[in-house]
Design a protein around this motif. Structure first.
Motif, short mmCIF file in Angstrom:
data_model
loop_
_atom_site.label_atom_id
_atom_site.label_comp_id
_atom_site.label_asym_id
_atom_site.label_seq_id
_atom_site.Cartn_x
_atom_site.Cartn_y
_atom_site.Cartn_z
N LEU A 53 22.45 39.29 11.40
CA LEU A 53 23.58 38.45 11.01
C LEU A 53 24.03 37.68 12.24
O LEU A 53 24.41 38.27 13.24
CB LEU A 53 24.73 39.31 10.47
N VAL A 54 23.98 36.37 12.17
CA VAL A 54 24.29 35.52 13.31
C VAL A 54 25.58 34.77 13.02
O VAL A 54 25.75 34.17 11.96
CB VAL A 54 23.14 34.52 13.57
N SER A 55 26.49 34.80 13.98
CA SER A 55 27.74 34.06 13.85
C SER A 55 27.47 32.58 14.09
O SER A 55 26.91 32.20 15.11
CB SER A 55 28.75 34.59 14.88
N ASP A 56 27.87 31.74 13.13
CA ASP A 56 27.65 30.30 13.22
C ASP A 56 28.90 29.57 12.74
O ASP A 56 28.89 28.89 11.71
CB ASP A 56 26.43 29.92 12.36
N LEU A 61 23.28 26.19 12.68
CA LEU A 61 22.02 26.68 12.13
C LEU A 61 21.75 26.08 10.75
O LEU A 61 22.69 25.76 10.02
CB LEU A 61 22.05 28.21 12.01
N LYS A 63 20.80 25.94 6.75
CA LYS A 63 21.30 26.79 5.66
C LYS A 63 20.20 27.65 5.04
O LYS A 63 20.48 28.64 4.40
CB LYS A 63 21.95 25.93 4.59
N GLU A 65 16.89 30.31 4.83
CA GLU A 65 16.65 31.59 5.48
C GLU A 65 15.73 31.42 6.69
O GLU A 65 14.79 30.63 6.66
CB GLU A 65 15.99 32.56 4.49
N MET A 134 17.23 36.59 8.73
CA MET A 134 18.41 36.33 9.53
C MET A 134 19.41 35.59 8.64
O MET A 134 19.06 34.58 8.01
CB MET A 134 18.06 35.48 10.75
N ARG A 136 23.34 33.82 8.21
CA ARG A 136 24.38 33.19 9.03
C ARG A 136 25.73 33.38 8.37
O ARG A 136 25.84 33.53 7.16
CB ARG A 136 24.08 31.72 9.27
N THR A 137 26.76 33.40 9.18
CA THR A 137 28.12 33.53 8.69
C THR A 137 29.02 32.61 9.51
O THR A 137 28.73 32.32 10.67
CB THR A 137 28.63 34.99 8.78
N ASN A 138 30.12 32.17 8.90
CA ASN A 138 31.07 31.34 9.65
C ASN A 138 32.05 32.20 10.44
O ASN A 138 32.97 31.69 11.07
CB ASN A 138 31.81 30.37 8.73
N ASN A 139 31.88 33.50 10.38
CA ASN A 139 32.65 34.47 11.16
C ASN A 139 34.11 34.56 10.72
O ASN A 139 34.96 34.96 11.48
CB ASN A 139 32.54 34.17 12.66
#
Length: 149
Positions: A53-56, A61, A63, A65, A134, A136-139
């Motif tokens: 899980l990567v904070s973006d 990044l 959209k 996968e 991987m 992605r999330t907007n955190n």
């Protein structure tokens, strides 16, 4: 704790001249206990997978996968050296007898085929040999939980 067959226990008790009525009662009770244990067998464990899980928060990044591997290296070292460590491990592997027979040509092949012993010499530890997805999330956590339609 040693396990013994119920029939053998019954033979031992019979040989020691136990009352037949009591013997039958003991054997029935042992059969009931073993049957209950067999009925309550554990379900097979759920297979799990790794994900990164990567904070973006800035949306940099793409959209779709992406796939990657989970690796470890010493804290004192820069993560920018990971690729160099993989290359060094691949070169060392390709110099071995097995590596000359089946050389690795890509990073993915190197991570999957090179033994941990060779990567350990390069101070790199591979945690997942197969690529994982991987995400992605907007955190940010939304104020309200979205209800499914």
């Amino acid at each position: 704790m040693a396990k013994i067959d119920i029939n053998k226990v019954a033979e031992i008790l019979k040989k020691n001249q136990l009352d037949p009525k009591l013997l039958r009662q003991i054997v029935e009770e042992m059969n009931a206990i073993t049957q209950a244990e067999e009925d309550g067998e554990k379900l097979p464990p759920v297979k799990k997978q790794f994900a990164i899980l990567v904070s973006d928060p800035n949306g940099v990044l793409p959209k779709e996968e992406l796939a990657g591997w989970v690796l470890q290296l010493p804290e004192t070292e820069s993560v920018a050296t990971v690729e160099e460590r993989i290359f060094r491990g691949a070169y060392d592997y390709n110099d071995t007898r097995k590596g000359r027979q089946y050389p690795v040509k890509t990073v993915g092949e190197a991570i999957e085929q090179v033994p941990a012993k060779i990567f350990k010499e390069a101070e790199l530890w591979v945690k997942t040999k197969v690529p994982v997805l991987m995400l992605r999330t907007n955190n940010e956590i939304p104020r309200e939980l979205k209800q499914p339609d």
